[in-house]
Design a protein around this motif. Structure first.
Motif, PDB file in Angstrom:
ATOM      1  N   GLU A   1       2.918   2.706  -2.318  1.00  0.00           N
ATOM      2  CA  GLU A   1       3.577   3.201  -3.733  1.00  0.00           C
ATOM      3  C   GLU A   1       1.991   3.013  -4.637  1.00  0.00           C
ATOM      4  O   GLU A   1       1.678   3.514  -5.429  1.00  0.00           O
ATOM      5  CB  GLU A   1       4.351   2.739  -4.670  1.00  0.00           C
ATOM      6  N   GLY A   2       1.119   2.008  -4.404  1.00  0.00           N
ATOM      7  CA  GLY A   2       0.091   1.635  -5.162  1.00  0.00           C
ATOM      8  C   GLY A   2      -1.271   2.077  -4.712  1.00  0.00           C
ATOM      9  O   GLY A   2      -1.361   2.868  -3.775  1.00  0.00           O
ATOM     10  N   LYS A   3      -2.532   2.755  -5.853  1.00  0.00           N
ATOM     11  CA  LYS A   3      -3.431   3.059  -6.168  1.00  0.00           C
ATOM     12  C   LYS A   3      -4.471   1.361  -5.620  1.00  0.00           C
ATOM     13  O   LYS A   3      -5.318   2.099  -5.396  1.00  0.00           O
ATOM     14  CB  LYS A   3      -3.984   3.692  -6.551  1.00  0.00           C
ATOM     15  N   PHE A   4      -4.525   1.079  -6.510  1.00  0.00           N
ATOM     16  CA  PHE A   4      -5.444   0.139  -6.660  1.00  0.00           C
ATOM     17  C   PHE A   4      -4.278  -1.488  -5.926  1.00  0.00           C
ATOM     18  O   PHE A   4      -3.695  -2.236  -6.479  1.00  0.00           O
ATOM     19  CB  PHE A   4      -5.586  -0.173  -7.642  1.00  0.00           C
TER      20      PHE A   4
ATOM     21  N   GLY B   1       0.932  -1.524  -0.071  1.00  0.00           N
ATOM     22  CA  GLY B   1      -0.378  -0.222   0.126  1.00  0.00           C
ATOM     23  C   GLY B   1       0.913   0.841   0.204  1.00  0.00           C
ATOM     24  O   GLY B   1      -0.145   2.368   0.157  1.00  0.00           O
TER      25      GLY B   1
ATOM     26  N   THR C   1       5.007  -2.937  -8.088  1.00  0.00           N
ATOM     27  CA  THR C   1       4.320  -2.198  -7.556  1.00  0.00           C
ATOM     28  C   THR C   1       4.816  -0.663  -8.232  1.00  0.00           C
ATOM     29  O   THR C   1       5.578  -1.512  -9.524  1.00  0.00           O
ATOM     30  CB  THR C   1       4.817  -1.388  -6.308  1.00  0.00           C
TER      31      THR C   1
ATOM     32  N   GLY D   1      -1.043   1.507 -11.898  1.00  0.00           N
ATOM     33  CA  GLY D   1      -1.416   2.168 -10.188  1.00  0.00           C
ATOM     34  C   GLY D   1      -1.470   0.755  -9.571  1.00  0.00           C
ATOM     35  O   GLY D   1      -1.915   0.911  -7.905  1.00  0.00           O
ATOM     36  N   TYR D   2      -1.289  -0.309 -10.321  1.00  0.00           N
ATOM     37  CA  TYR D   2      -1.932  -1.756  -9.413  1.00  0.00           C
ATOM     38  C   TYR D   2      -0.801  -2.005  -7.830  1.00  0.00           C
ATOM     39  O   TYR D   2       0.226  -1.680  -9.312  1.00  0.00           O
ATOM     40  CB  TYR D   2      -2.560  -2.633 -10.183  1.00  0.00           C
ATOM     41  N   GLU D   3      -0.877  -2.829  -7.293  1.00  0.00           N
ATOM     42  CA  GLU D   3       0.376  -3.767  -6.622  1.00  0.00           C
ATOM     43  C   GLU D   3      -0.238  -4.911  -6.482  1.00  0.00           C
ATOM     44  O   GLU D   3      -1.849  -5.286  -6.533  1.00  0.00           O
ATOM     45  CB  GLU D   3       0.134  -3.044  -5.050  1.00  0.00           C
TER      46      GLU D   3
ATOM     47  N   ASN E   1      -9.913  -5.243  -6.494  1.00  0.00           N
ATOM     48  CA  ASN E   1      -9.298  -4.313  -7.679  1.00  0.00           C
ATOM     49  C   ASN E   1      -8.594  -5.426  -8.452  1.00  0.00           C
ATOM     50  O   ASN E   1      -9.084  -5.017  -9.631  1.00  0.00           O
ATOM     51  CB  ASN E   1      -8.423  -3.093  -6.868  1.00  0.00           C
TER      52      ASN E   1
END
Length: 601
Positions: free
Chosen positions: A318-321, A316, A575, A373-375, A326
């Motif tokens: 660096e990513g938005k999703f 969590g 990430t 923006g996914y991790e 998601n």
């Protein structure tokens, strides 16, 4: 207006996108003073960075009063699904072949698909300006390939052009001309006009586009009848159900963009706005008398990987999703346009099995998701096995390697260790041309080893051939890894002291966590190390005891190299800003328990 629909097909790096550039310039799509750059069709960031075509794209040009719809296709075998779906829109193909390399594995694959659909081929022997090129010999090899693929008499009687996309000329002989007009004349002469049958409207969706203003756009070729703006239609779904809809807007391709029109006649390629929830392969048909076209046949995937949420201590950051919902939504959205991909839910809600054509196919998906923006965490790639007549079978590939003479024995040794069998060995000037039949498993991690063994000189390409009986155990990575004992910030002092134990993937000052893989060990077996210990400071000093730390630069692995490097008990944390290799079990006690259960099983 006369129409010709052509697809440009070839092995990777044989000059497809460069040829499209020349066609665009020759037909004056741009103004003379307009800045265009090179590889105009590769407009995706990933395509420009890697120098390859990933997605099929179409443009339209006008030459001598005839509209030519040109489809540029990818050359990598991993993106073969893109080629298979767009060939349905074409009536003829330009088969590009390198004047030095000749037909390669992907040449065979795409040509087989084109001949199977009954398309008329025009052979273009490209890059005749290269030193050591052998156009006449390559022409004979192309003819042999057509013969092996059971081409019809009409297809065997193909026209051939020679030239160089880089220099901007093509001709029916090796005599250099001023432009590429002979190639465009050959298209008008040898590619037939679209065959149009009588009946109600039919259009198969072979591609999709997206606009933030218009939403999802269906792209395909009108096979029959006339499609009109405002027309009521039925959408023939893949499950044989029918959904009513209405064509809100119609666009045809013109130059690099689209032009709004009131109607599109059979034979032309168009974009349809206003239809919801469609999938590639479905048919837009008449409202009163809907008839579906045959579904596009796509070869099955050969490899799978486990995708899961990022559960590392750096989750969590660096990513938005970052949630499993998601991740699931994004993977299922990808299925809409990526026909060669499959996604399967597992017993664990946080994990998904993703099936694809190869490591490059899957890595492009992961890279795209990272940038959005996914991790996520991805596991080791696995080949898909099948049981055929009671025998366990695995996918085999046709591997082609071109390498200087002095390295040929090293290449043969590397491939043989991985259960490959040599089929062909022949000289191409100063290079040796080697062809092997080998399991797909053996290709994982082979590229980096081969480039090391041949001082970066080897050029390798491979393509799926068929399923054959399981070949047994293939040796994996020889060396173990150095694993972080605990989390913190790495210090130059600790890395300096540990350099004789292995080659590091991190630099001093990077944050690490327990269970992260920091380096490749010089011996087999893993070793837990402490890289966060600093130098103890005292008020005692003596000359000569405090030598400067001399740390080698870290090894920078790309995403594909990481995917080829990891073993079964390891995974990759992806990430938006970082790619880290880690153990699946971060705690050392859990890893020891896991290794004991593996030995017992």
């Amino acid at each position: 207006m006369n129409i010709r629909n052509i697809a440009i097909i070839a092995h990777v790096d044989h000059g497809k996108t460069s040829l499209v550039d020349k066609i665009i310039h020759a037909t004056q799509v741009f103004r003379d003073n307009q800045e265009t750059g090179e590889l105009i069709m590769d407009n995706n960031d990933l395509e420009r960075e890697r120098g390859i075509t990933i997605l099929s794209k179409n443009i339209s040009v006008t030459y001598k009063g005839t509209k030519i719809n040109v489809i540029d296709t990818p050359g990598h075998a991993d993106f073969g699904g893109e080629v298979e779906r767009v060939l349905k829109m074409a009536d003829g193909v330009l088969l590009l072949v390198d004047a030095f390399e000749g037909p390669m594995p992907q040449t065979r694959f795409v040509l087989q698909k084109a001949l199977g659909l009954g398309l008329r081929p025009i052979v273009v022997i490209n890059k005749v300006d290269k030193p050591n090129c052998r156009p006449d010999e390559v022409h004979d090899k192309v003819f042999d390939l057509f013969f092996q693929l059971d081409a019809t008499e009409e297809q065997l009687n193909f026209p051939t052009l020679y030239g160089s996309a880089k220099q901007g000329w093509y001709n029916t002989s090796l005599t250099q001309t001023e432009d590429i007009n002979p190639l465009l004349d050959a298209v008008l002469e040898h590619v037939p006009e679209p065959a149009v049958s009588e009946g109600t409207v039919q259009m198969q969706i072979t591609s999709l586009d997206y606009s933030s203003f218009l939403g999802r756009i269906a792209v395909g070729r009108v096979a029959r009848g006339v499609l009109r703006e405002g027309q009521n239609i039925q959408l023939c779904k893949l499950d044989s159900s029918l959904v009513r809809g209405k064509v809100k807007e119609l666009y045809v391709f013109e130059g690099m963009g689209k032009k709004k029109v009131a109607e599109v006649a059979a034979g032309d390629i168009c974009a349809v706005v206003g239809i919801e929830d469609f999938q590639i392969g479905e048919t837009i048909a008449d409202y009163d008398n809907p008839e579906a076209l045959p579904v596009i046949a796509i070869d099955e995937p050969t490899m799978n990987m486990q995708f899961s949420i990022n559960n590392s201590p750096f989750f969590g950051r660096e990513g938005k999703f970052v949630t499993s919902r998601n991740l699931r939504d994004r993977l299922y959205k990808e299925l809409e346009k990526n026909l060669a991909l499959r996604v399967k839910d597992t017993d664990d809600a946080d994990k998904f099995l993703v099936y694809g054509r190869g490591i490059l196919h899957l890595s492009v998906l992961v890279e795209t998701m990272r940038r959005e923006g996914y991790e996520l965490t991805i596991g080791q790639p696995q080949v898909i096995t099948k049981e055929i007549d009671g025998v366990k079978c695995e996918p085999f590939e046709n591997l082609v390697v071109d390498v200087p003479d002095e390295f040929a024995s090293k290449v043969i040794n590397l491939v043989t260790i991985r259960k490959g069998e040599m089929l062909i060995m022949e000289s191409k000037g100063e290079m040796q041309h080697l062809e092997f039949d080998m399991p797909s498993r053996g290709l994982i991690g082979l590229r980096s080893q081969m480039l090391t063994a041949t001082a970066g000189e080897a050029v390798m390409a491979h393509n799926f051939s068929e399923y054959k009986p399981w070949k047994g155990v293939i040796p994996g990575r020889n060396n173990g890894v150095l694993v972080a004992k605990q989390g913190g910030t790495s210090t130059g002092y600790s890395i300096d002291k540990l350099q004789d134990r292995g080659s590091f993937f991190i630099d001093p000052g990077e944050e690490v966590y327990g269970g992260q893989i920091l380096a490749e060990h010089i011996k087999p077996g893993d070793l837990s190390v402490n890289v966060i210990e600093g130098k103890k400071l005292t008020n005692m000093r003596s000359s000569g005891t405090d030598g400067a730390a001399n740390i080698a630069p870290k090894i920078q692995l790309s995403l594909e190299e990481c995917m080829e490097y990891i073993q079964q008990d390891e995974c990759i944390e992806c990430t938006p800003q970082s790619i880290r290799i880690r153990k699946i079990y971060l705690d050392e006690n859990d890893r020891n328990k896991y290794s004991k259960t593996q030995k017992v099983s």
